[in-house]
Structures are given as C-alpha cells and as structure tokens.
Design an enzyme around this catalytic site. Structure first.
Site, PDB file in Angstrom:
ATOM      1  CB  SER A  99      -0.911  -0.002   1.232  1.00  0.00           C
ATOM      2  OG  SER A  99      -1.812  -1.085   1.189  1.00  0.00           O
ATOM      3  CE  LYS A 173      -5.281  -1.906   1.607  1.00  0.00           C
ATOM      4  NZ  LYS A 173      -3.934  -2.474   1.648  1.00  0.00           N
ATOM      5  CE  LYS A 241       1.728   1.788   5.089  1.00  0.00           C
ATOM      6  NZ  LYS A 241       1.014   1.748   3.771  1.00  0.00           N
TER       7      LYS A 241
END
Length: 296
Positions: A99, A173, A241
């Site tokens: 990611s 995502k 994150k």
C-alpha cells in the site's frame, strides 16, 4: 506469458510470507528476499529459494512481486542504480502489492516503462487470513495487457480486479482503508455502548449479524475487541499510514473527509500510546482510554 514460472518475491512478512507460499504451492519457481532473513528461511520447506539480496531474487524472474511496508521503503528497493528495476530483465513485470501513495505508484510505473519493464500497482485487502487462504481482494492499476499476462499468477493469491491505469489500484485501496478504519471505529463504539448499557456485547453482535449493520469487521473484529485479543493481522501503525495517505490525497483533491479525519486522529493517539504493533481492531483501546474504562 500467461502463466509465469520464475517469480522473485520481495518481502515475506505477515502477508508476504503466505502469499509467496501459495505461489510455490501452485507450482511456480519462487525466489524470495526479506530484510529479516529468518522470515524468508521459514519458506524453504516449500522449495522456495532464499536470496541474500533483493537484486539476486529479481534478476532471473519473469515477474517480481513486492510486498513491503511503505512507499519510501518500496522506492528505496525499486529505484536507483542498484534497485530492482536495474536488476530485472527486459520485458519482465514488476507487481507492487504494497500500500503506497497514488503518485508513488505512478512514478514507479514511469520508471519501469523507461526500462522496458511492465508495472502493476496491486494492493490487497483481506489480512493475514486472506493471504493464507489465497482469497485476497486485489485492486490492480496498470496497462490492460500487463494485467492480462499476469492475471493467472494474481489469481493464486486472490481475486484481482483491474481498476484502471497505474495508481488507480492504490486509489481503490485507499477507499478500502477508509471503509475499514471507519467501520472499526464504529464497531468499537457499538461494543462499548453495549458494555456500558449492561448488555452482553457478544450477544448484541450475534443479534446484528445478517442485518444492515453486518460487516466483515463486525464478524471478524468484534469478537477480538470483546476478548481483548489484538495479535496483529494488520498492525494499527499501517492502518494509520493508510488513513494519513488518504487524507493527504483528499487535501490535494480539495475534499473534506470529516469522518476519516476523526478516525485518523484516533489511530494517531492509539499509536502514540504505544499500541501501534497491535492489530488495527485495538482501536477500541483508545476509545476505552477516552471513556476511562479498563483496557483489559
């Protein structure tokens, strides 16, 4: 090349280890590298070769899969004179399943194209269990032809869906992570409300299954919240994150995401209190702190 046989796999942690294992079990020739060698050597019983350098893992591969922790780490390994792209052979394919920010994926795709190497950004969702079972959701950005020639390999690890050009896999995502993070926060609040109100939260969860409030988070994470079982499948620090990345992109797009901003602040405090290595479902611990409730 519809079904590549030589695969370099970079990053064999909680997710990458079982993903590489599934590729080997499917008959592919897998060579791996990991910063912590012990995690890679655990795979040798499956016939997987362990490389001492990521360059060695990539140099003969038809497809190189990257499953590292963040955009900067990926750039460190992929780019530069001694990076993966420099080691990979022409006409091979780089699949970044980490990611990372949308713009990072777009920059990596451009660098790969300059070397005649195909590129896909293909982040995943499903956690450790999904990686083990080979049924991850895989969101793919990149050229259609590149996707088509690697789709058989990706199907070993889950359900790949081509979203659009490079970077859109990461965009999908981020959308996924907003839903996951925000739902974890809401399910946490529901568990606390049931507890404080005098109901058995496990029974409340059971009563909600099958209704509009049902979700993967309610099914998988509510029991963990109730049992205080936060062994990491997806560490909270990585959830943070992703929410931070989503908020930064939203700012660039002049979007106000008030719910996500609030949930991001909760994860920020959770990590600041030393719980970043716990599963992201441990967000309920931060809500317990705010309500002066016992953590265990």
């Amino acid at each position: 090349m519809s079904e590549p046989t030589k695969i370099g796999f970079i990053g064999t942690g909680i997710m990458g280890g079982p993903m590489a294992a599934n590729l080997a079990k499917a008959g592919h020739q897998v060579r791996v590298w990991n910063r912590t060698p012990d995690k890679a050597h655990a795979l040798t019983s499956l016939g997987i070769e362990v490389s001492e350098t990521f360059q060695h893992a990539a140099e003969q591969a038809d497809v190189v899969v990257v499953m590292l922790s963040s955009g900067p780490v990926c750039d460190e390994v992929i780019l530069g004179p001694n990076g993966l792209l420099a080691a990979m052979k022409p006409h091979s394919t780089l699949v970044v399943m980490s990611s990372i920010p949308v713009e990072t994926a777009q920059q990596q795709a451009k660098a790969a194209a300059e070397r005649g190497i195909g590129y896909l950004d293909a982040p995943v969702s499903g956690g450790e269990k999904g990686a083990q079972a080979g049924n991850l959701a895989i969101m793919v950005g990149g050229e259609v032809a590149t996707f088509e020639r690697t789709s058989t390999l990706l199907q070993v690890m889950g359900n790949p869906v081509h979203v659009g050009p490079a970077g859109t896999g990461q965009l999908a995502k981020l959308a996924n992570q907003l839903i996951v993070a925000n739902t974890i926060a809401t399910v946490s609040e529901a568990v606390l409300l049931a507890e404080r109100g005098g109901a058995d939260p496990a029974k409340v969860r059971e009563a909600l299954l099958g209704g509009f409030a049902d979700s993967t988070v309610l099914r998988a994470h509510a029991p963990r919240m109730i049992a205080n079982d936060f062994a990491p499948g997806g560490p909270a620090k990585w959830q943070l994150k992703d929410t931070q990345t989503a908020i930064a992109l939203a700012k660039e797009l002049s979007l106000d995401l008030p719910v996500t901003s609030l949930v991001n602040s909760l994860f920020t405090d959770l990590v600041a209190h030393g719980d970043g290595e716990l599963d992201h479902s441990a967000l309920i611990r931060e809500l317990r702190r705010r309500n002066e409730m016992p953590l265990d």
